[in-house]
Design an enzyme around this catalytic site. Structure first.
Site, PDB file in Angstrom:
ATOM      1  N   HIS A  93      -0.628   6.720   2.503  1.00 49.66           N
ATOM      2  CA  HIS A  93      -0.458   5.528   3.340  1.00 49.66           C
ATOM      3  C   HIS A  93      -1.308   5.601   4.605  1.00 49.66           C
ATOM      4  O   HIS A  93      -1.960   4.633   4.991  1.00 49.66           O
ATOM      5  CB  HIS A  93       1.010   5.335   3.702  1.00 49.66           C
ATOM      6  CG  HIS A  93       1.256   4.221   4.670  1.00 49.66           C
ATOM      7  ND1 HIS A  93       0.679   2.975   4.508  1.00 49.66           N
ATOM      8  CD2 HIS A  93       1.965   4.153   5.819  1.00 49.66           C
ATOM      9  CE1 HIS A  93       1.046   2.195   5.500  1.00 49.66           C
ATOM     10  NE2 HIS A  93       1.813   2.882   6.311  1.00 49.66           N
ATOM     11  N   CYS A 128       0.796  -1.229   0.000  1.00 51.46           N
ATOM     12  CA  CYS A 128       0.000   0.000   0.000  1.00 51.46           C
ATOM     13  C   CYS A 128       0.825   1.274   0.000  1.00 51.46           C
ATOM     14  O   CYS A 128       0.539   2.210  -0.763  1.00 51.46           O
ATOM     15  CB  CYS A 128      -0.992  -0.005   1.164  1.00 51.46           C
ATOM     16  SG  CYS A 128      -0.248  -0.246   2.790  1.00 51.46           S
TER      17      CYS A 128
END
Length: 504
Positions: free
Chosen positions: A138, A78
């Site tokens: 993030h 991610c």
């Protein structure tokens, strides 16, 4: 009299011209609704329709626009994936291979990003009002990237007092492998207790407002990220006796290079063999499907709010995920790989001047989101973008034959997807090659097969010429290989490649 008539005529023409110019000024650029779904693979109805999954609102969005069924992320993790989308730069350019604090992505210490303009910022600089909530970078977003921020609930809860099944360590070693939030089961009692529900409420409220400027609104869903917790009613959609499990071959990894095995060494995650023996495999898949259907429900609430608003006819929607997710393929339940099920994720566009109900099977990159949104919005191209706009592909089918996708996982490990083939090259020069026309599950590594020699050579040309060192602020301590690589590359570069956790 004639003179008076002439003056009146000139006046009328002048007023008409002013009125025309006034109308031009009042024409607003399209709004943008930017939707990120964490850990969403291609099981949704418009793409794979896995195990008769129930996703009426993903289906609805697909009918509204264009679905890319073969979109790939720039990193199967991610942090670097989202940094790539938001900067418009590849991980191999930025050196952002691991998790980087949102406020450290752009800084003087990184020459590639020190003066980069993030995607939402570019819209703000071009006259947009920007808003965002949830997981977009993030964590949420760097400070002041959005003019109006709803923030993000910490973690991926809500959490029960005790885990239901998985302790987070598995067979991993504490302090070496990290702990995962992987777990599955029905929790909490109702949807209103889910952070994503509150995020959608925030978006709905803002869609009801009027704005003097066009808006860019980001919504980042936390699910389908683990723990796979959603209320019981979503589990009830998927009786266990009806659940399918993904294709799996127990000796699948026998022909994988050593570095590929190191990267796939994830003892903190459930293994497929454990899931089979414990009877949990179908339950994990059930929980994942339940979470997807929950997100689908929340997506429906957003689409309903948009369609009932004054912005319905002038809003571009893009929905994307930061990577795929393996549910037993290649021996585990995780992203963390350069194989198909980890790199492929949904990408959908809808809005003015786009076809409806169209599907494109050519490989494309999430890196294209930034330039595509700019072109759809009528904004000037951002010269720093390394991705290509997909607008002419969507509108005119241009570029289908030349399309490819590049994924990077840590420094100098890359995968190329093109023409129905996947080519993987690791930092030590070892390779994998798969012919999806014969081997869609990537079970047989054909890298040494002379039949594919010319095709391998063709795909190698798409490997990036630049492979930056690890950004100092970027780390991935969850996996020993990445810790070792950063130390080796950024520290003593002549240190030999250390074999960590390569046992099969």
């Amino acid at each position: 009299m004639k003179k008076t008539y002439f003056l009146l005529l000139i006046g009328a023409l002048f007023l008409g011209a002013c009125s025309s110019e006034s109308k031009k000024v009042k024409v607003k650029k399209p709004n943008v609704l930017f939707i990120a779904v964490d850990d969403l693979n291609n099981m949704i109805g418009p793409i794979d329709n896995f195990s008769n999954i129930k996703t009426p609102n993903f289906d609805r969005l697909a009918k509204m626009g264009v679905t890319f069924t073969n979109a790939h992320v720039q990193a199967p993790l991610c942090g670097p994936s989202r940094a790539s989308i938001m900067t418009g730069l590849r991980p191999s350019t930025t050196g952002i291979y691991g998790m980087t604090p949102d406020n450290e992505i752009r800084r003087e210490g990184n020459p590639a990003t020190k003066d980069i303009t993030f995607l939402p910022e570019y819209f703000q600089q071009n006259g947009y009002h920007t808003m965002g909530i949830g997981k977009l970078f993030h964590i949420h977003a760097p400070k002041n990237v959005f003019q109006e921020s709803g923030g993000r609930v910490k973690g991926f809860g809500p959490y029960p007092k005790e885990r239901f099944v998985w302790n987070g360590f598995g067979k991993g070693i504490k302090g070496k492998h990290g702990r995962t939030s992987t777990d599955w089961g029905a929790f909490p009692e109702n949807d209103t207790l889910m952070p994503d529900h509150q995020s959608v409420n925030w978006v709905k409220e803002r869609l009801q407002k009027s704005y003097e400027k066009p808006f860019f609104m980001g919504l980042g869903f936390l699910r389908v990220h683990v723990p796979l917790y959603v209320p019981q009613k979503w589990f009830d959609l998927y009786p266990l006796d009806k659940i399918e499990t993904p294709p799996y071959k127990s000796d699948d990894l026998n022909d994988i290079p050593n570095i590929g095995l190191q990267i796939n060494d994830l003892p903190m995650m459930p293994s497929t063999e454990w899931a089979k023996e414990s009877g949990e495999w179908k339950k994990i898949v059930q929980a994942y499907l339940a979470c997807v259907s929950y997100v689908d429900y929340e997506l429906g609430r957003v689409l309903d709010a948009l369609e009932s608003s004054k912005h319905a006819d002038n809003t571009i929607i893009v929905l994307w995920s930061d990577h795929g997710y393996r549910l037993g393929e290649k021996g585990t339940f995780a992203k963390h790989a350069l194989w198909e099920t980890a790199t492929k994720a949904p990408l959908l566009f809808a809005g003015p001047n786009l076809p409806k109900g169209k599907k494109i099977t050519a490989p494309v990159e999430m890196l294209s989101v930034y330039p595509t949104l700019l072109e759809l919005s009528g904004l000037p191209a951002y010269k720093r973008n390394e991705g290509k706009s997909l607008v002419t592909m969507m509108q005119k089918d241009e570029g289908l034959q030349d399309a490819y996708a590049l994924t990077t996982f840590a420094m100098n490990n890359h995968a190329i997807k093109k023409d129905g083939y996947r080519y993987i090259r690791y930092e030590d020069g070892t390779e994998e090659f798969y012919d999806h026309s014969k081997d869609p599950n990537e079970w047989y590594n054909e890298a040494s097969n002379p039949k594919y020699k010319s095709k391998l050579a063709t795909l190698k040309a798409f490997l990036p010429k630049e492979n930056s060192k690890w950004d100092e602020k970027s780390n991935y301590t969850f996996q020993p290989y990445f810790v070792n690589q950063k130390k080796r590359i950024n520290g003593a570069e002549k240190q030999p490649l250390e074999v960590i956790g390569a046992d099969r």
